[in-house]
Write a protein that holds these residues in place. Structure first.
Motif, PDB file in Angstrom:
ATOM      1  N   ARG A   1     -68.328  28.694 -45.567  1.00 31.58           N
ATOM      2  CA  ARG A   1     -68.653  30.316 -45.704  1.00 31.58           C
ATOM      3  C   ARG A   1     -69.744  30.885 -44.618  1.00 31.58           C
ATOM      4  O   ARG A   1     -69.138  31.518 -43.941  1.00 31.58           O
TER       5      ARG A   1
ATOM      6  N   ASP B   1     -62.627  31.379 -48.912  1.00 29.28           N
ATOM      7  CA  ASP B   1     -62.809  30.177 -49.764  1.00 29.28           C
ATOM      8  C   ASP B   1     -60.751  29.992 -50.109  1.00 29.28           C
ATOM      9  O   ASP B   1     -60.556  29.070 -49.738  1.00 29.28           O
ATOM     10  N   ARG B   2     -59.988  30.683 -49.486  1.00 29.73           N
ATOM     11  CA  ARG B   2     -59.244  30.645 -49.405  1.00 29.73           C
ATOM     12  C   ARG B   2     -58.739  29.374 -47.942  1.00 29.73           C
ATOM     13  O   ARG B   2     -58.087  28.472 -48.015  1.00 29.73           O
TER      14      ARG B   2
ATOM     15  N   ILE C   1     -60.716  27.168 -47.505  1.00 27.95           N
ATOM     16  CA  ILE C   1     -61.572  25.857 -47.389  1.00 27.95           C
ATOM     17  C   ILE C   1     -60.912  25.558 -48.694  1.00 27.95           C
ATOM     18  O   ILE C   1     -60.457  24.081 -48.048  1.00 27.95           O
ATOM     19  N   TRP C   2     -59.512  26.156 -48.881  1.00 27.23           N
ATOM     20  CA  TRP C   2     -58.382  25.662 -49.888  1.00 27.23           C
ATOM     21  C   TRP C   2     -58.317  24.865 -49.133  1.00 27.23           C
ATOM     22  O   TRP C   2     -57.256  23.726 -49.142  1.00 27.23           O
TER      23      TRP C   2
END
Lengths: 187, 187, 187, 187, 187, 187
Positions: free
Chosen positions: C145, C151-152, C154-155
């Motif tokens: 981050r 976060d998407r 990271i997914w």
């Protein structure tokens, strides 16, 4: 000719001694380049000469192992150690002396190459020398003898594998960069 | 003088060339023995000479690293690789040049030795060169510079560490035996 | 067209259903070949379709990661796992989308590539996912981050890295062979 | 119904498309819960559908491996990777389909389970796929054939083992949490 | 008598209870020192007594393994774990009970020692207990039985190997220092 | 009462000495069973008593660590070593003293448990003691002190972690079987 081929600020001696310059000229003529590993050592001529003497003896001297086999050992070791310099330079050598696909296979995973049992034994021993040398026992040497290798051949396998376990670590430790010419060779 | 010091049947050339015999005589006189690694190579004089040239340059030549520091690197590498020959011969060297307890500590676990931060950084880098050379980045070299090492010193650390990663593997692969004299030295 | 591209005797369904044949025809037209991984699955059409649906979503679908970045993750994982198939096919993709030297670097040792900090963080996380996923903690995600990944994103990094940890193992387990065309692409 | 089941802020699409809602309702009815892995994917319906299609094909489709055997592979892989989500969910499945003690054994150390030779070979191959896939050779596949596995069975072992090497890594990378219901099932 | 022999500030109880003082006096008389591991525990007499009871039972009690064999196991384990304390103290014991070179060999690499097949099997099992205990199967125990070890002997090998896997970790975790007397013993 | 709880043929002494029988009777009354580890040692009463004395001191004696914390260390170590006996017996203890989910988490991957920083530091040190004890330096101990642990606490963490590194290896080496009662406890 820029000569910083590592992350270290160790410029080539200038001018180079005559015999070094002559050696580099021969490289340029025969190979189309002076391999960066030579330039990297050229800040100190005795170091350069000690390195090349050992290299030339092991890789180009008389041996029961063919030059291609020695390059295959070099690349197998370098793949385990993920050495960019040695995989680039010696991967090119396997592509040239062997064939392009063989070069790629040894860089990526030697076990997928369709090799005779003798060479598989040679490379399996190379892996053991690289990853777990302290576990080597007489039985491991005997496997090589059973595949037709002489004691002198075993010496040579051990020494070539040992040598690249040295150079891989040095090259990675100083961030040695391969000559760009290698990438396109023998594709 | 029996000369089989490895598991391989590679007898010393007989007679030895004059300059080799002279070199061995000097070893005998100065060290009280001819180190077995020299005898092991003496089946082929060019190999012996290439090996000793590189060894002497790295371990005895000019360097910002003291001879003791280079021996400490040698033993730290050899402890990771569990090499009987090199731990015996170079452990003795650390006992002599440093002190007996230091020699034992580096053989067993260098981290227990009460060393200055500079030497701890040097040995931590040595471990990384030995165990994970492909992970070395500029930040790792910078740690050495921050401890006062020059780029030339970094070259030397990398090369000494690399060299013993070669010799450890060769010695284990051919079951090279250290001279018995080492065991009792500098206890 | 011979269709045995693995060590397993699992011939392609014959004839292929229309939509599969059409899909293969498009591959042939666009890529100049039908990738062997597709042929390998074509003994069972639902398996082929499940595999391609997931692959296409991850590698070709919408994402905050560029297609080149996803290929870089694929090759970084495959280098750790020494997967011949995936290094060959996706190494070619990095050569094409990025440049030839970048492709070689990621195959051999991604750390030598001169990448922006954001991509280095992405590949360092990829290594952790591959080698030590159970050690991942919130702090590791936070590093991503801090480099600007959502976060998407990271997914997506986790899923692409995970996917190639699957395919590497399958390809090696069944000895899947890459199409020979890859070797010469984008050199 | 709170839907954040990972460390990532990726809320479920709202409302869910009809067919997704229907699928979740069936899960709720049949399993007494919607497995969190499904909720985790439900921020993007195509990703959810690609994942479930592959999962259902591998774990519930036709195969020479029983469903229990496939769950045993899943748990063996997950134990090596120390994946909390998959050990919880698939450990419960082995307890239910097999027996409670078998489930615990595979979570903790599959080698202690008193399994027929065929299943031991299957799990030993699973370990090799997980830990050292690049070392797999024809001889390793032949061991499976010698225990009665067909080539199609080998494909399935490799694919189930591969799949959990993917999901373990994704689950750990995003800190996916298993539904609390699993803990008490089939004790 | 200074009693801080670890990095922890846990001084010996003062004065020592009579029976502890008597035990230490006997050590001093028989061994010429009180081993530091005893002083390290002497901040808490029940801990000292529990430790010595287990140690004495395993290393000095009745067993089908000779005392030298038990010391060889101790040193083999300690070499893997690089434990300075245990290599120093038990290396000295092997030098004394066996011979000086044997002690050095086991410290450095037990595989180079010219041992009977029975003892090689014992030490190979010791390595497996130390490095990969969860992989031990009936076949591994059977190898020991085939070399003439009884089930009670197997218990003893496992327990001595287990014990030093405990003490190595404790000694390293608290930086326990061996008595300097060990270094010069039996050279 | 059948007493063979390992793969070794080492029957319990018969009859048991009075005080041993009394101890076993108390276990039966308080725990509802005699733990198999006790039966496994009961072929030799001094061994049984040495083992229980050390165990009781470490796990039940005075300490700055709570009994639950000591059990958490036990299970964290056992998870790394994949020890079926210890994970079963001490996993049950964590479920009982803590809560069922915590027990499962520590068995599967302690990092997913939502623990205070102090306990995370304790378990991180436990991992280092288990996996890489020779790398422990003063800085690692200082981290524990910074989290409020005393030097005596550090001793206890090291000793409990060390102890289970012993028992895990013994249990796996002799195939020790946990009492079936553990599986259902505190679910």
């Amino acid at each position: 000719m820029t000569d910083q081929v590592t992350a270290l600020d160790l410029p080539m001696q200038e001018p180079l001694p005559d015999r070094t310059q002559k050696y580099f000229d021969i490289c340029q003529e025969k190979l189309g380049m002076v391999p960066n590993v030579l330039k990297a050592h050229a800040f100190d001529i005795p170091k350069l000469e000690a390195f090349t003497a050992l290299y030339n003896d092991l890789m180009l001297g008389e041996s029961g192992l063919s030059k291609l086999e020695r390059e295959m050992i070099a690349v197998t070791v370098s793949a385990i150690n993920h050495c960019f310099y040695c995989l680039t330079a010696h991967g090119a050598a396997v592509r040239e002396m062997g064939d392009p696909e063989l070069g790629e296979m040894i860089v990526m995973n030697w076990r997928v190459a369709d090799l005779p049992a003798r060479q598989r034994a040679m490379l399996a021993f190379t892996v053991q020398v690289t990853e777990a040398s302290s576990t080597i026992e007489e039985a491991d040497r005997q496997v090589l003898r059973d595949h037709g290798f002489s004691d002198r051949d075993i010496w040579d396998i051990a020494n070539v594998a040992g040598f690249f376990n040295m150079t891989n670590r040095i090259a990675s430790a100083v961030d040695m960069r391969p000559n760009p010419e290698y990438h396109g060779m023998a594709r």
